[in-house]
Design a protein around this motif. Sequence first.
Motif, PDB file in Angstrom:
ATOM      1  N   ILE A 174      23.050  27.897  10.400  1.00  0.00           N
ATOM      2  CA  ILE A 174      21.856  28.692  10.699  1.00  0.00           C
ATOM      3  C   ILE A 174      21.182  29.129   9.406  1.00  0.00           C
ATOM      4  O   ILE A 174      19.956  29.079   9.262  1.00  0.00           O
ATOM      5  CB  ILE A 174      22.218  29.917  11.563  1.00  0.00           C
ATOM      6  CG1 ILE A 174      22.706  29.463  12.941  1.00  0.00           C
ATOM      7  CG2 ILE A 174      21.016  30.866  11.706  1.00  0.00           C
ATOM      8  CD1 ILE A 174      23.306  30.573  13.786  1.00  0.00           C
ATOM      9  N   HIS A 175      21.993  29.530   8.423  1.00  0.00           N
ATOM     10  CA  HIS A 175      21.480  29.945   7.114  1.00  0.00           C
ATOM     11  C   HIS A 175      20.715  28.792   6.466  1.00  0.00           C
ATOM     12  O   HIS A 175      19.626  28.987   5.897  1.00  0.00           O
ATOM     13  CB  HIS A 175      22.651  30.380   6.232  1.00  0.00           C
ATOM     14  CG  HIS A 175      22.256  31.232   5.063  1.00  0.00           C
ATOM     15  ND1 HIS A 175      21.817  32.524   5.205  1.00  0.00           N
ATOM     16  CD2 HIS A 175      22.238  30.965   3.731  1.00  0.00           C
ATOM     17  CE1 HIS A 175      21.548  33.032   4.007  1.00  0.00           C
ATOM     18  NE2 HIS A 175      21.782  32.096   3.090  1.00  0.00           N
ATOM     19  N   PHE A 176      21.255  27.597   6.576  1.00  0.00           N
ATOM     20  CA  PHE A 176      20.636  26.397   6.011  1.00  0.00           C
ATOM     21  C   PHE A 176      19.318  26.082   6.719  1.00  0.00           C
ATOM     22  O   PHE A 176      18.302  25.807   6.068  1.00  0.00           O
ATOM     23  CB  PHE A 176      21.603  25.221   6.136  1.00  0.00           C
ATOM     24  CG  PHE A 176      21.049  23.909   5.658  1.00  0.00           C
ATOM     25  CD1 PHE A 176      21.033  23.600   4.308  1.00  0.00           C
ATOM     26  CD2 PHE A 176      20.535  22.982   6.568  1.00  0.00           C
ATOM     27  CE1 PHE A 176      20.519  22.391   3.863  1.00  0.00           C
ATOM     28  CE2 PHE A 176      20.015  21.780   6.128  1.00  0.00           C
ATOM     29  CZ  PHE A 176      20.006  21.473   4.771  1.00  0.00           C
ATOM     30  N   VAL A 177      19.327  26.124   8.042  1.00  0.00           N
ATOM     31  CA  VAL A 177      18.119  25.825   8.824  1.00  0.00           C
ATOM     32  C   VAL A 177      17.012  26.830   8.512  1.00  0.00           C
ATOM     33  O   VAL A 177      15.832  26.467   8.399  1.00  0.00           O
ATOM     34  CB  VAL A 177      18.441  25.819  10.334  1.00  0.00           C
ATOM     35  CG1 VAL A 177      17.163  25.761  11.164  1.00  0.00           C
ATOM     36  CG2 VAL A 177      19.345  24.643  10.676  1.00  0.00           C
ATOM     37  N   LEU A 178      17.371  28.101   8.364  1.00  0.00           N
ATOM     38  CA  LEU A 178      16.381  29.119   8.033  1.00  0.00           C
ATOM     39  C   LEU A 178      15.750  28.838   6.671  1.00  0.00           C
ATOM     40  O   LEU A 178      14.544  29.064   6.487  1.00  0.00           O
ATOM     41  CB  LEU A 178      17.035  30.507   8.044  1.00  0.00           C
ATOM     42  CG  LEU A 178      17.399  31.059   9.423  1.00  0.00           C
ATOM     43  CD1 LEU A 178      18.217  32.332   9.287  1.00  0.00           C
ATOM     44  CD2 LEU A 178      16.153  31.310  10.261  1.00  0.00           C
ATOM     45  N   THR A 179      16.539  28.343   5.732  1.00  0.00           N
ATOM     46  CA  THR A 179      16.011  28.002   4.413  1.00  0.00           C
ATOM     47  C   THR A 179      14.994  26.875   4.517  1.00  0.00           C
ATOM     48  O   THR A 179      13.933  26.913   3.873  1.00  0.00           O
ATOM     49  CB  THR A 179      17.153  27.591   3.464  1.00  0.00           C
ATOM     50  OG1 THR A 179      18.091  28.660   3.363  1.00  0.00           O
ATOM     51  CG2 THR A 179      16.617  27.267   2.074  1.00  0.00           C
ATOM     52  N   ILE A 180      15.301  25.864   5.320  1.00  0.00           N
ATOM     53  CA  ILE A 180      14.340  24.797   5.563  1.00  0.00           C
ATOM     54  C   ILE A 180      13.072  25.372   6.182  1.00  0.00           C
ATOM     55  O   ILE A 180      11.949  24.976   5.842  1.00  0.00           O
ATOM     56  CB  ILE A 180      14.941  23.717   6.487  1.00  0.00           C
ATOM     57  CG1 ILE A 180      16.188  23.096   5.850  1.00  0.00           C
ATOM     58  CG2 ILE A 180      13.901  22.641   6.803  1.00  0.00           C
ATOM     59  CD1 ILE A 180      15.945  22.402   4.538  1.00  0.00           C
ATOM     60  N   GLY A 181      13.239  26.322   7.085  1.00  0.00           N
ATOM     61  CA  GLY A 181      12.098  26.974   7.724  1.00  0.00           C
ATOM     62  C   GLY A 181      11.200  27.675   6.718  1.00  0.00           C
ATOM     63  O   GLY A 181       9.969  27.609   6.817  1.00  0.00           O
ATOM     64  N   TYR A 182      11.802  28.339   5.720  1.00  0.00           N
ATOM     65  CA  TYR A 182      11.017  29.000   4.674  1.00  0.00           C
ATOM     66  C   TYR A 182      10.187  27.979   3.896  1.00  0.00           C
ATOM     67  O   TYR A 182       9.024  28.235   3.568  1.00  0.00           O
ATOM     68  CB  TYR A 182      11.928  29.735   3.690  1.00  0.00           C
ATOM     69  CG  TYR A 182      12.615  30.947   4.255  1.00  0.00           C
ATOM     70  CD1 TYR A 182      11.914  31.913   4.956  1.00  0.00           C
ATOM     71  CD2 TYR A 182      13.985  31.127   4.081  1.00  0.00           C
ATOM     72  CE1 TYR A 182      12.548  33.030   5.467  1.00  0.00           C
ATOM     73  CE2 TYR A 182      14.632  32.227   4.590  1.00  0.00           C
ATOM     74  CZ  TYR A 182      13.917  33.184   5.282  1.00  0.00           C
ATOM     75  OH  TYR A 182      14.556  34.280   5.795  1.00  0.00           O
ATOM     76  N   CYS A 183      10.803  26.855   3.584  1.00  0.00           N
ATOM     77  CA  CYS A 183      10.107  25.815   2.816  1.00  0.00           C
ATOM     78  C   CYS A 183       8.913  25.279   3.600  1.00  0.00           C
ATOM     79  O   CYS A 183       7.827  25.084   3.037  1.00  0.00           O
ATOM     80  CB  CYS A 183      11.071  24.680   2.471  1.00  0.00           C
ATOM     81  SG  CYS A 183      12.416  25.165   1.345  1.00  0.00           S
ATOM     82  N   VAL A 184       9.108  25.048   4.897  1.00  0.00           N
ATOM     83  CA  VAL A 184       8.011  24.569   5.748  1.00  0.00           C
ATOM     84  C   VAL A 184       6.909  25.628   5.823  1.00  0.00           C
ATOM     85  O   VAL A 184       5.717  25.322   5.685  1.00  0.00           O
ATOM     86  CB  VAL A 184       8.523  24.224   7.161  1.00  0.00           C
ATOM     87  CG1 VAL A 184       7.356  23.915   8.099  1.00  0.00           C
ATOM     88  CG2 VAL A 184       9.487  23.045   7.101  1.00  0.00           C
TER      89      VAL A 184
END
Length: 215
Positions: A174-184
């Motif tokens: 979840i932490h990883f996916v949220l980071t991808i979300g920030y980049c997007v």
Amino acid sequence: MQKLKLKHLAAIRWLHWINFPLLALMIWSGVLIYWAYPAYSIGPLRSFTDWVYRVFHMDHRLADGMALHFFFMWFFAVNGILYVAYTVWSGEWRLLVPRSASAFRDAWHVVLHDLHLRKEPPAQEKYNAAQQISYTAIVVMGIGSVLTGLAIYKPAQLSWLAMLFGGYEAARFIHFVLTIGYCVFFVVHVLQVILAGWNNFRSMVIGYELVEEHE
């Protein structure tokens, strides 16, 4: 006739600009940590990420990443808490949080308009529906990042927190996916700022925008 009109309060601007380098540092240091155990890199993607690590000298820097991440996470969390507290105290949250049942439909109309697939401009107050949803989502994501980050930072001491997210591995994912979300979000946000023009950007710097005054 044009006149200056207040758009963004000083505290909102300061917290916004402080958050930008903090989030960038958190993502950068997180990538340094991720290098040590790239659990989600497979096939061609793994080869590409290895190349990126080498080019930007991001490999073999686990200690640097952990030091930066664990130091700046507290500033990131405090800045986020101050932002939420100030929006509640000032009443700004009423403009940021979507309150209409048709918010998602209206946000879709914004997307279609921005892609030049819809001629009719969407309803626009200080923030349109797409902005309200995305800005609210980014706050929720921030809370999620802090909580999942704490869960994987102290998995023994905060095992109950990790379990709330489905265990250590789930919290890490979840932490990883949220980071991808920030980049997007960052890419879309910057593109939208560019499309909105200088007047909009300037309002986030000085607080005021130029508006047409009709007599």
